[in-house]
Design a protein around this motif. Structure first.
Motif, PDB file in Angstrom:
ATOM      1  N   ASP A  96      -3.201  10.929   0.458  1.00 50.77           N
ATOM      2  CA  ASP A  96      -3.920  10.049  -0.458  1.00 50.77           C
ATOM      3  C   ASP A  96      -3.600   8.610  -0.096  1.00 50.77           C
ATOM      4  OD1 ASP A  96      -4.168   8.376  -3.077  1.00 50.77           O
ATOM      5  OD2 ASP A  96      -5.349  10.174  -3.449  1.00 50.77           O
ATOM      6  N   TRP A  97      -4.637   7.796   0.124  1.00 45.88           N
ATOM      7  CA  TRP A  97      -4.443   6.421   0.568  1.00 45.88           C
ATOM      8  C   TRP A  97      -5.450   5.509  -0.098  1.00 45.88           C
ATOM      9  CZ3 TRP A  97      -2.271   2.297   2.402  1.00 45.88           C
ATOM     10  CH2 TRP A  97      -3.011   1.275   2.975  1.00 45.88           C
ATOM     11  N   ARG A  98      -4.981   4.344  -0.531  1.00 47.73           N
ATOM     12  CA  ARG A  98      -5.850   3.291  -1.040  1.00 47.73           C
ATOM     13  C   ARG A  98      -5.478   1.983  -0.327  1.00 47.73           C
ATOM     14  NH1 ARG A  98      -7.457   7.296  -2.878  1.00 47.73           N
ATOM     15  NH2 ARG A  98      -8.230   7.812  -4.947  1.00 47.73           N
ATOM     16  N   HIS A 107      -2.937  -2.685  -9.541  1.00 43.35           N
ATOM     17  CA  HIS A 107      -3.161  -1.721  -8.475  1.00 43.35           C
ATOM     18  C   HIS A 107      -1.912  -0.884  -8.250  1.00 43.35           C
ATOM     19  CE1 HIS A 107      -2.682  -0.701  -4.131  1.00 43.35           C
ATOM     20  NE2 HIS A 107      -3.879  -0.197  -4.299  1.00 43.35           N
ATOM     21  N   TRP A 108      -0.751  -1.518  -8.237  1.00 46.16           N
ATOM     22  CA  TRP A 108       0.494  -0.787  -7.995  1.00 46.16           C
ATOM     23  C   TRP A 108       0.816   0.145  -9.159  1.00 46.16           C
ATOM     24  CZ3 TRP A 108       2.766   1.010  -4.176  1.00 46.16           C
ATOM     25  CH2 TRP A 108       4.115   1.400  -4.198  1.00 46.16           C
ATOM     26  N   GLN A 165      -1.354   1.756 -10.916  1.00 53.45           N
ATOM     27  CA  GLN A 165      -2.217   2.913 -10.711  1.00 53.45           C
ATOM     28  C   GLN A 165      -1.652   3.839  -9.637  1.00 53.45           C
ATOM     29  OE1 GLN A 165      -6.101   1.367  -9.781  1.00 53.45           O
ATOM     30  NE2 GLN A 165      -6.328   0.338 -11.764  1.00 53.45           N
ATOM     31  N   ARG A 166      -1.114   3.237  -8.582  1.00 53.54           N
ATOM     32  CA  ARG A 166      -0.528   4.042  -7.509  1.00 53.54           C
ATOM     33  C   ARG A 166       0.721   4.778  -8.000  1.00 53.54           C
ATOM     34  NH1 ARG A 166      -3.348   5.911  -4.752  1.00 53.54           N
ATOM     35  NH2 ARG A 166      -2.163   5.994  -2.831  1.00 53.54           N
ATOM     36  N   GLY A 222       0.840  -1.189   0.000  1.00 53.81           N
ATOM     37  CA  GLY A 222       0.000   0.000   0.000  1.00 53.81           C
ATOM     38  C   GLY A 222       0.875   1.240   0.000  1.00 53.81           C
ATOM     39  N   LEU A 223       0.314   2.359  -0.412  1.00 56.71           N
ATOM     40  CA  LEU A 223       1.094   3.592  -0.494  1.00 56.71           C
ATOM     41  C   LEU A 223       0.270   4.759   0.024  1.00 56.71           C
ATOM     42  CD1 LEU A 223       3.527   4.676  -3.219  1.00 56.71           C
ATOM     43  CD2 LEU A 223       1.686   6.253  -2.648  1.00 56.71           C
TER      44      LEU A 223
END
Length: 326
Positions: A148-150, A158-159, A161-162, A138-139
């Motif tokens: 900003d957190w997902r 997913h990574w 996109q981050r 997670g980042l």
């Protein structure tokens, strides 16, 4: 806003999304996997020595007061006349959260590369390594006006996109960038506290500007159930102005008597030579105090404080440090 389409990016000033993706190829030179007891540095499911009712048999030993009687090996106990228990290792998913600082204070360098670029590239490298180990990544983005957190996932898409969001945040920085309290360490710790994290590895990539004693105490509370690894990114000019002044005088870049004018894009400050020497001493003392505080924080879990600079060798510096911990 990110840089306009067609604008040429100077890789020393801004990171590029494509470059963050390419860092996937550099994950073979190090590992974040622990070979330590659960609850210590970078603990997780890999070679974990966490004792529990897992699937993998570890050893047979004499019973000690407090052992779970459900683990008694009755055959060995009857054969030897002394109680013996079977011990197991328990596999655990490792949850890694990278907190990367992209506030205005990171848009600075006196040598090769902005601190913000160092943090972004390092975050990408860590994420790819975690995914390669089949763990969740997670980042948390600390940027201008907000965090900003997902939710962390074990997903390459997913990574990606981050990383796209990280690149956009990085490219939005400029000399007029400003921050508010909603993106500082207090807000970050409030967010992490709401997550109620357990057995999580937190990696904080920052120059730690704005950290307070209260923030450090809250990090210590997080360490009761998690592992916090601090990475301090600094520029040589932040440690002391005096060595830079002396070197410039030696090479003839500065006269024996001089003054400096410094600014942040909005305001300017004129410093005489005497004022500059005094400012250098204060800067050096402040930087050392911040470092000492972070070293004490890391010492709670026997972790080193990893120090990186802006000379362009940050990836190799981190890989060497990570290799020392693995």
């Amino acid at each position: 806003m990110p840089l306009p389409i067609g604008t040429t990016k100077d890789c020393r000033l801004y990171c590029d999304y494509a470059q963050l993706v390419k860092l996937q190829s550099q994950t073979t030179g190090f590992t974040l996997l622990p070979q330590l007891k659960s609850g210590t540095a970078l603990s997780g499911r890999h070679t974990s020595l966490f004792r529990g009712r897992g699937l993998n048999f570890e050893e047979l030993r004499h019973y000690h007061q407090g052992d779970d009687i459900r683990n008694l090996d009755w055959k060995v106990t009857l054969r030897t006349g002394k109680p013996h228990v079977r011990c197991y290792t328990e596999e655990k998913d490792r949850h890694v959260i990278v907190c990367v600082d992209q506030r205005s204070n990171m848009f600075f360098s006196s040598v090769e590369m902005m601190k913000s670029v160092v943090a972004a590239e390092l975050a990408a490298l860590i994420g790819w390594r975690v995914l390669k180990d089949n763990d969740r990544i997670g980042l948390v983005l600390m940027q201008g006006e907000q965090l900003d957190w997902r939710e962390a996932q074990r997903s390459q898409n997913h990574w990606l996109q981050r990383l796209q969001m990280l690149a956009e945040a990085n490219q939005s920085l400029n000399v007029r960038s400003d921050d508010n309290s909603l993106s500082g360490f207090s807000a970050l710790l409030h967010l992490l506290g709401r997550m109620k994290l357990r057995n999580t590895t937190l990696i904080v990539l920052s120059d730690w500007t704005g950290i307070t004693e209260a923030d450090l105490n809250r990090f210590k509370l997080l360490q009761q159930h998690n592992d916090v690894l601090g990475v301090m990114i600094s520029d040589p000019l932040e440690h002391a102005l005096q060595p830079t002044i002396i070197e410039h005088q030696r090479t003839g870049k500065l006269p024996c008597s001089f003054s400096w004018t410094v600014g942040n894009g909005n305001k300017q400050l004129h410093l005489s030579q005497a004022q500059l020497v005094s400012a250098s001493k204060g800067l050096s003392a402040s930087q050392q105090l911040k470092k000492d505080q972070l070293v004490n924080l890391m010492a709670a879990k026997h972790l080193p404080l990893i120090e990186l600079d802006t000379r362009g060798e940050h990836l190799s510096q981190f890989i060497r440090a990570a290799g020392g911990m693995a």
